[in-house]
Design a protein around this motif. Structure first.
Motif, PDB file in Angstrom:
ATOM      1  N   GLU A 180      65.258 -34.561 -58.151  1.00 12.67           N
ATOM      2  CA  GLU A 180      64.379 -34.871 -59.282  1.00 12.67           C
ATOM      3  C   GLU A 180      62.914 -34.804 -58.855  1.00 12.67           C
ATOM      4  O   GLU A 180      62.048 -34.323 -59.601  1.00 12.67           O
ATOM      5  N   THR A 181      62.640 -35.274 -57.634  1.00 11.36           N
ATOM      6  CA  THR A 181      61.270 -35.218 -57.122  1.00 11.36           C
ATOM      7  C   THR A 181      60.799 -33.775 -56.981  1.00 11.36           C
ATOM      8  O   THR A 181      59.674 -33.432 -57.370  1.00 11.36           O
ATOM      9  N   ALA A 182      61.657 -32.930 -56.436  1.00 11.57           N
ATOM     10  CA  ALA A 182      61.303 -31.515 -56.283  1.00 11.57           C
ATOM     11  C   ALA A 182      61.047 -30.866 -57.630  1.00 11.57           C
ATOM     12  O   ALA A 182      60.111 -30.061 -57.784  1.00 11.57           O
ATOM     13  N   THR A 183      61.839 -31.222 -58.630  1.00 14.00           N
ATOM     14  CA  THR A 183      61.647 -30.676 -59.975  1.00 14.00           C
ATOM     15  C   THR A 183      60.302 -31.084 -60.540  1.00 14.00           C
ATOM     16  O   THR A 183      59.573 -30.263 -61.109  1.00 14.00           O
ATOM     17  N   LEU A 184      59.935 -32.354 -60.367  1.00  6.53           N
ATOM     18  CA  LEU A 184      58.653 -32.848 -60.871  1.00  6.53           C
ATOM     19  C   LEU A 184      57.485 -32.162 -60.168  1.00  6.53           C
ATOM     20  O   LEU A 184      56.479 -31.824 -60.793  1.00  6.53           O
ATOM     21  N   ILE A 185      57.613 -31.963 -58.857  1.00 11.21           N
ATOM     22  CA  ILE A 185      56.547 -31.296 -58.105  1.00 11.21           C
ATOM     23  C   ILE A 185      56.301 -29.900 -58.647  1.00 11.21           C
ATOM     24  O   ILE A 185      55.169 -29.489 -58.894  1.00 11.21           O
ATOM     25  N   HIS A 186      57.370 -29.156 -58.881  1.00  5.07           N
ATOM     26  CA  HIS A 186      57.228 -27.764 -59.297  1.00  5.07           C
ATOM     27  C   HIS A 186      56.922 -27.614 -60.790  1.00  5.07           C
ATOM     28  O   HIS A 186      56.598 -26.515 -61.236  1.00  5.07           O
ATOM     29  N   GLU A 187      56.995 -28.704 -61.543  1.00  4.39           N
ATOM     30  CA  GLU A 187      56.581 -28.650 -62.947  1.00  4.39           C
ATOM     31  C   GLU A 187      55.060 -28.649 -63.078  1.00  4.39           C
ATOM     32  O   GLU A 187      54.523 -28.254 -64.107  1.00  4.39           O
TER      33      GLU A 187
END
Length: 221
Positions: A9-16
């Protein structure tokens, strides 16, 4: 484990976030990672996994730092008033403030177009001369050499005032000492960017230097 969200989830937020959408991610975990978890992580931008506990040098060795040259190491704000000084040579033929106002308007117009920007940054002196020529013509001055004098004065002023951000070299040196691999990625003409690297003795700090004028393409490509 993180208390609120997991690494995926953290990686998804970073790349958003537009600024970080292509940022490489190293997953650090104490949990046994299955092949499916690894695949999911790689799809989200992971470039590696490190298992806890780990030795700090191991993690550092996997980190590469990509650095831009202008406005990251070289301080562009140091030359902000060069057009003001360059236009002083307009007197008494024409009011320097009138020419300056037109140059600043045309500068913003010129660099606002992506294609003009791409072509212009590969020959900045020619781009500045073109802006000065249009400005001089627009204010009704028929002195054929004035635009050239303005552009050349700007170039001299910029060369004298160019400086590094305070602490920039110390930071790069610290990263190298910590074991980080450093790469410089910069747009612009090869000779102009190489001159900056030589002037400030920056090249030895990097493991790799990539310059648009040498590669044939630049950021964000």
């Amino acid at each position: 484990m993180m208390p609120e969200m997991d690494g995926f989830e953290t990686a998804t937020l970073i790349h958003e976030h537009p600024r970080f959408e292509k940022t490489p991610i190293i997953f650090v975990t104490a949990v046994n990672v299955s092949d499916l978890d690894r695949l999911r992580g790689y799809k989200l931008g992971a470039v590696d996994y490190v298992m806890k506990p780990f030795e700090a040098p191991v993690l550092v060795s996997k980190v590469a730092v990509f650095v831009d040259l202008d406005d990251t190491i070289v301080d562009g704000s140091a030359v902000v008033n060069c057009w003001v000084d360059a236009c002083e040579c307009c007197a008494p033929l024409v009011d320097p403030q009138v020419v300056l106002k037109e140059i600043l308007r045309l500068r913003d117009w010129f660099w606002s177009d992506p294609e003009r920007h791409r072509v212009g940054r590969l020959d900045l002196k020619a781009a500045r001369r073109r802006i000065a020529e249009m400005a001089v013509a627009n204010v009704g001055c028929d002195d054929a050499g004035l635009a050239t004098r303005i552009a050349e004065q700007y170039d001299r002023c910029r060369d004298v005032r160019m400086a590094l951000f305070p602490g920039a070299v110390d930071t790069l040196a610290w990263l190298r000492q910590a074991g980080c691999r450093l790469a410089l990625l910069t747009n612009g003409a090869a000779d102009a960017q190489r001159e900056k690297l030589s002037r400030f003795q920056l090249a030895p700090l990097f493991d790799l230097v990539l310059i648009e004028g040498e590669l044939g393409f630049g950021k964000p490509d």
